[in-house]
Motif scaffolding. Structure first.
Motif, PDB file in Angstrom:
ATOM      1  N   PRO A  11      10.855  23.379   4.829  1.00 44.59           N
ATOM      2  CA  PRO A  11       9.482  23.300   4.301  1.00 44.59           C
ATOM      3  C   PRO A  11       9.053  21.865   3.978  1.00 44.59           C
ATOM      4  O   PRO A  11       7.869  21.577   3.905  1.00 44.59           O
ATOM      5  CB  PRO A  11       9.538  24.171   3.042  1.00 44.59           C
ATOM      6  N   GLU A  12      10.035  20.971   3.778  1.00 46.47           N
ATOM      7  CA  GLU A  12       9.660  19.594   3.462  1.00 46.47           C
ATOM      8  C   GLU A  12       8.945  18.905   4.624  1.00 46.47           C
ATOM      9  O   GLU A  12       8.232  17.892   4.443  1.00 46.47           O
ATOM     10  CB  GLU A  12      10.901  18.779   3.056  1.00 46.47           C
ATOM     11  N   VAL A  13       9.127  19.427   5.858  1.00 44.34           N
ATOM     12  CA  VAL A  13       8.462  18.825   7.012  1.00 44.34           C
ATOM     13  C   VAL A  13       6.943  18.960   6.893  1.00 44.34           C
ATOM     14  O   VAL A  13       6.197  18.053   7.239  1.00 44.34           O
ATOM     15  CB  VAL A  13       8.968  19.459   8.326  1.00 44.34           C
ATOM     16  N   ALA A  14       6.487  20.108   6.377  1.00 46.05           N
ATOM     17  CA  ALA A  14       5.047  20.300   6.194  1.00 46.05           C
ATOM     18  C   ALA A  14       4.499  19.299   5.192  1.00 46.05           C
ATOM     19  O   ALA A  14       3.401  18.739   5.364  1.00 46.05           O
ATOM     20  CB  ALA A  14       4.748  21.728   5.745  1.00 46.05           C
ATOM     21  N   GLN A  15       5.280  19.063   4.099  1.00 44.38           N
ATOM     22  CA  GLN A  15       4.862  18.072   3.114  1.00 44.38           C
ATOM     23  C   GLN A  15       4.795  16.676   3.745  1.00 44.38           C
ATOM     24  O   GLN A  15       3.861  15.899   3.521  1.00 44.38           O
ATOM     25  CB  GLN A  15       5.859  18.067   1.945  1.00 44.38           C
ATOM     26  N   THR A  73      -5.430  18.393  -3.393  1.00 44.58           N
ATOM     27  CA  THR A  73      -6.234  19.559  -3.005  1.00 44.58           C
ATOM     28  C   THR A  73      -5.358  20.706  -2.504  1.00 44.58           C
ATOM     29  O   THR A  73      -5.867  21.803  -2.281  1.00 44.58           O
ATOM     30  CB  THR A  73      -7.232  19.169  -1.909  1.00 44.58           C
ATOM     31  N   PHE A  74      -4.067  20.445  -2.292  1.00 43.36           N
ATOM     32  CA  PHE A  74      -3.144  21.483  -1.830  1.00 43.36           C
ATOM     33  C   PHE A  74      -2.634  22.325  -3.003  1.00 43.36           C
ATOM     34  O   PHE A  74      -2.340  21.803  -4.084  1.00 43.36           O
ATOM     35  CB  PHE A  74      -1.937  20.852  -1.116  1.00 43.36           C
ATOM     36  N   VAL A  75      -2.548  23.607  -2.765  1.00 41.91           N
ATOM     37  CA  VAL A  75      -1.850  24.533  -3.673  1.00 41.91           C
ATOM     38  C   VAL A  75      -0.767  25.202  -2.825  1.00 41.91           C
ATOM     39  O   VAL A  75      -0.750  25.061  -1.598  1.00 41.91           O
ATOM     40  CB  VAL A  75      -2.821  25.580  -4.262  1.00 41.91           C
ATOM     41  N   PRO A  76       0.173  25.914  -3.431  1.00 38.98           N
ATOM     42  CA  PRO A  76       1.239  26.555  -2.621  1.00 38.98           C
ATOM     43  C   PRO A  76       0.692  27.405  -1.480  1.00 38.98           C
ATOM     44  O   PRO A  76       1.219  27.400  -0.373  1.00 38.98           O
ATOM     45  CB  PRO A  76       2.005  27.380  -3.652  1.00 38.98           C
ATOM     46  N   ALA A  79      -1.338  28.168   5.136  1.00 39.70           N
ATOM     47  CA  ALA A  79      -2.337  27.939   6.186  1.00 39.70           C
ATOM     48  C   ALA A  79      -2.062  26.642   6.931  1.00 39.70           C
ATOM     49  O   ALA A  79      -2.246  26.552   8.148  1.00 39.70           O
ATOM     50  CB  ALA A  79      -3.747  27.902   5.567  1.00 39.70           C
ATOM     51  N   TYR A  80      -1.572  25.618   6.195  1.00 37.74           N
ATOM     52  CA  TYR A  80      -1.317  24.329   6.823  1.00 37.74           C
ATOM     53  C   TYR A  80      -0.213  24.443   7.874  1.00 37.74           C
ATOM     54  O   TYR A  80      -0.267  23.815   8.929  1.00 37.74           O
ATOM     55  CB  TYR A  80      -0.934  23.314   5.756  1.00 37.74           C
ATOM     56  N   GLU A 116     -10.131  23.546  -9.694  1.00 36.96           N
ATOM     57  CA  GLU A 116     -10.645  24.870  -9.348  1.00 36.96           C
ATOM     58  C   GLU A 116     -10.142  25.294  -7.973  1.00 36.96           C
ATOM     59  O   GLU A 116     -10.222  24.517  -7.017  1.00 36.96           O
ATOM     60  CB  GLU A 116     -12.178  24.847  -9.328  1.00 36.96           C
ATOM     61  N   PRO A 117      -9.672  26.515  -7.820  1.00 37.62           N
ATOM     62  CA  PRO A 117      -9.279  26.997  -6.489  1.00 37.62           C
ATOM     63  C   PRO A 117     -10.513  27.422  -5.687  1.00 37.62           C
ATOM     64  O   PRO A 117     -11.476  27.952  -6.242  1.00 37.62           O
ATOM     65  CB  PRO A 117      -8.379  28.187  -6.808  1.00 37.62           C
ATOM     66  N   ARG A 118     -10.492  27.182  -4.370  1.00 35.96           N
ATOM     67  CA  ARG A 118     -11.600  27.581  -3.501  1.00 35.96           C
ATOM     68  C   ARG A 118     -11.028  28.257  -2.262  1.00 35.96           C
ATOM     69  O   ARG A 118     -10.089  27.765  -1.632  1.00 35.96           O
ATOM     70  CB  ARG A 118     -12.415  26.358  -3.045  1.00 35.96           C
TER      71      ARG A 118
END
Length: 797
Positions: free
Chosen positions: A66-70, A104-107, A112-113, A139-141
């Protein structure tokens, strides 16, 4: 997450570019949809590393690492964002939002990313997914993310456009509908976008339950026409099928979807971007769909118009990245250069298309371009794919990111080929005019000298007996003077200052009477072919000059065929569309004379200097270089044009276009040289400022029996005329100090209306046209005593 859409980097310049850029920036900045413009080339490099490491399935790899996405998220460079994106994320400025990208990222965002990364890994240039993002205020959107890789950047991912559609409010509106009909109706009725509610029927059809006023305005369908009815009952079958398929996809997805379609509606054919939101009952079954559709017809039309203007503009456009590599080229520039788009975009640097000299000039001004951010009207030469040269005028502007670093430059190219041709033609014309003035001046003075030589020489020969030991040498002097007279006539013909006697005649008759002479000149190893379209070819010109044109062109063709060949003389009528316009700008029907050979031909460099005086490709001693310049001068003086078609090894064709002659043509086939006329007893007033010429002319005329009065200039001649002395003929030089011949003739005829006038000159003064009509004639210097006596006798009758 990141967001982007193209206007800034992918705009299509219109004509003029400034207007297109302003329009583009307005669309970008004022779009209600959040837009991010991103450079994902860092992700492309990570992909290359992973592939080199043997990774084949990125989706599985991301689950394990998962660190690759980060890492990929940190590798994204944001080029620009619009105001809607700043507002949605509650950012203070663009810089704040770009700096806070990872905030702007949340878990849930990474879920989606990872889907987006897999799509890019699989080389999908467009991808859409649902995601949750967080504003800088925390705020989440809920958003729909659309990722689009700009054309030409598929491998480098250096330009990726990401748009977000915030569906948070739609979800809240759905909740509000269930909670409060009042709140629902307020949002529904006042939305500027078309909104509608559909019932999902058990039979798979969709029935309209409600529509808002914006729906009625946009579609042209009223609420009474659609509420309670199925889709197929309100629109045509094609439109009903298209929208029903979209509704079914929404049901299958079970989540909001973004759709785009062109629909046939009573208000016309329109394009819509729609958000479809499924509504579930308490049991979880989707029983309704709420749709929001935005009319983007004008937006798409504007973008298509910009694209059309960009590609079909009369000038070239291209964009370069920071390394100078072409990232966008319009169709016009591609056609100019002869390349396909894939041969340039992403593969070639602009400097590689320049000639060495232009590349040096371009690199010289590049530093100042970086400082100023613009470049105007730099003349450079591009090398086409076929190796030919294209001269252009280059103007360029720089695009920078928020840190001021150059990310792209956009350039406009204007083809200046025609301008250079006109400039070269002007230089050639100025050169020919200057040489012509010099030639005419030299010829004028030299003609006075030749007149003395010819007249005195003829007198000497006549006084010598046949056995005189110096008679042969005297005749050689006369022969040399005759050759010199021919040379001066060529100079005057080239400079358009030779006095001509134009008349209407048939061009074919001139060719017919020259037939034997031409065959003798070109030799037996060259075949002479004369062709005609069978129509009359009446022209108005000096027949002797036209003979000189034909003769010089034939000799030129002969010299181009040293081993023999074929010489073709063709006459025909030339329509206005073929013949060049004459000096008056008219281009009606003309008579065309073509002289064609199948000889050695000429290179473009030779053609450039072809009509210049003294230019010749013949070896030393075999040509004066005046033949074709004489042809050029005669044709121009006759009001015509001459064109050359030639190619090395494939012969040459000279096409002479002459004005059509009106009136009854004179016959030329029976002309013979007249016998030397006898003298007379009339009174001749000779006005000549050159004392040698004056002395010899007086002696020649008096020998023939004429009474001759002498004057050194016009004023002295007027004094003689004012005494009442009988004068039958005025023989006067044209160019004299204090009073010229034309003015003298006019003033004397006021005293003596019946006076005959014979003008004598090396050339006709272009600023004082000679008088014409009965009792007036012109004798070109140099002349012989025989020629002078004949002209005098013709005038006196």
């Amino acid at each position: 997450m990141r967001e982007a859409i193209p206007p800034g980097a992918q705009s299509t310049p219109s004509d003029p570019p400034q207007a297109s850029e302003e329009r583009y920036r307005d669309l970008f900045e004022n779009s209600p949809v959040p837009i991010w413009e991103e450079d994902m080339s860092g992700i492309a490099r990570i992909f290359e590393e992973l592939r080199a490491a043997g990774v084949g399935d990125l989706e599985s790899h991301l689950r394990e690492h998962p660190e690759v996405a980060q890492r990929c998220a940190e590798a994204v460079r944001v080029v620009d964002v619009n105001r809607a994106a700043v507002a949605m994320h509650r950012a203070g400025s663009k810089a704040d939002l770009i700096a806070g990208l990872l905030e702007t990222f949340v878990p849930e965002s990474f879920d989606a990313y990872r889907q987006q990364l897999v799509a890019l890994w699989n080389r999908r240039t467009a991808h859409q997914t649902q995601a949750v993002v967080r504003t800088l205020a925390g705020e989440p959107r809920q958003v729909t993310v659309s990722v689009k890789v700009s054309p030409g950047h598929e491998d480098a991912l250096s330009r990726v456009l990401v748009t977000l559609v915030d569906v948070t409010e739609q979800q809240r509106a759905e909740a509000a509908i269930r909670e409060s009909e009042r709140r629902y109706r307020e949002v529904f009725e006042n939305s500027s976008d078309a909104m509608y509610v559909l019932e999902v029927c058990a039979d798979g059809r969709f029935r309209n339950l409600d529509v808002n006023p914006a729906f009625e305005r946009s579609t042209g369908l009223t609420a009474a026409e659609v509420i309670g009815k199925y889709q197929e009952d309100t629109v045509d079958a094609e439109t009903a099928l298209v929208v029903s398929e979209k509704y079914r996809r929404c049901i299958e997805r079970g989540a909001p979807v973004e759709e785009e379609a062109e629909l046939n509606l009573p208000s016309g054919r329109k394009s819509y971007q729609s958000t479809l939101v499924p509504v579930r009952d308490d049991g979880g079954r989707i029983y309704r769909i709420v749709g929001i559709s935005r009319d983007v017809t004008e937006l798409k039309r504007s973008l298509a118009e910009i694209g059309d203007l960009y590609n079909n503009a009369p000038c070239g456009y291209h964009s370069l990245d920071a390394s100078g590599t072409l990232v966008r080229v319009n169709d016009t520039e591609l056609q100019w250069l002869g390349y396909r788009r894939d041969e340039l975009v992403g593969t070639r640097r602009f400097q590689e298309l320049l000639t060495p000299a232009s590349r040096e000039a371009f690199e010289h001004v590049f530093r100042s371009f970086l400082e100023r951010g613009s470049l105007r009207d730099l003349e450079v030469e591009l090398v086409r794919k076929d190796g030919s040269i294209l001269p252009v005028m280059l103007s360029s502007t720089a695009e920078r990111d928020l840190s001021g670093r150059l990310v792209m430059s956009r350039a406009t190219l204007v083809d200046i080929t025609q301008r250079r041709k006109v400039e070269e033609q002007l230089r050639q014309a100025q050169k020919l005019e200057a040489v012509g003035r010099l030639a005419s001046g030299v010829a004028h003075d030299f003609n006075n000298v030749l007149t003395v030589i010819l007249t005195a020489g003829a007198d000497i020969v006549e006084t010598m007996s046949e056995g005189h030991p110096l008679r042969g040498e005297a005749k050689e002097i006369l022969a040399a003077a005759e050759r010199a007279r021919t040379l001066t006539r060529q100079l005057l013909a080239f400079s358009h200052r030779q006095q001509v006697e134009p008349r209407v005649f048939d061009l074919d008759q001139v060719i017919a009477r020259m037939d034997k002479m031409l065959r003798r000149i070109i030799g037996e190893d060259i075949e002479l072919v004369v062709t005609s379209d069978g129509r009359p070819h009446h022209v108005r010109a000096d027949p002797g000059q036209i003979e000189q044109v034909i003769l010089n062109l034939a000799v030129n063709a002969r010299d181009a065929m040293p081993g023999g060949g074929r010489l073709v003389l063709e006459t025909r009528r030339a329509p206005g569309g073929e013949a060049p316009a004459d000096v008056s700008g008219e281009a009606g029907e003309r008579v065309m004379l073509a002289v064609a050979d199948d000889g050695t031909g000429m290179t473009p460099d030779v053609v450039m200097h072809l009509f210049e005086p003294f230019f010749t490709t013949k070896e030393r001693g075999r040509g004066t270089g005046l033949g074709l310049s004489t042809v050029y001068g005669i044709v121009k003086q006759s009001g015509g044009e001459i064109l050359v078609e030639t190619e090395p090894g494939r012969g040459s064709t000279f096409r002479v276009y002459l004005p059509m002659g009106t009136g009854t043509p004179e016959s030329l086939l029976d002309e013979v040289a007249g016998q030397s006329p006898e003298g007379g007893h009339e009174v001749v007033l000779l006005t000549e400022d050159d004392p040698l010429v004056r002395t010899l002319v007086v002696r020649s005329l008096r020998r023939l029996g004429y009474t001759v009065l002498e004057a050194a200039d016009g004023e002295q001649a007027m004094r003689i005329a004012s005494t009442g002395t009988r004068i039958d003929l005025l023989a006067t030089d044209v160019v004299m100090p204090r009073m010229g011949g034309v003015e003298l003739a006019s003033r004397m005829r006021a005293l003596l209306p019946e006076l005959r006038v014979l003008f004598l000159s090396g050339y006709a003064n272009e600023n004082a046209p000679l008088a014409s009509g009965p009792g007036t004639a012109f004798l070109q210097k140099p002349f012989t005593a025989e020629g002078l006596s004949r002209k005098v006798r013709e005038l006196l009758g």
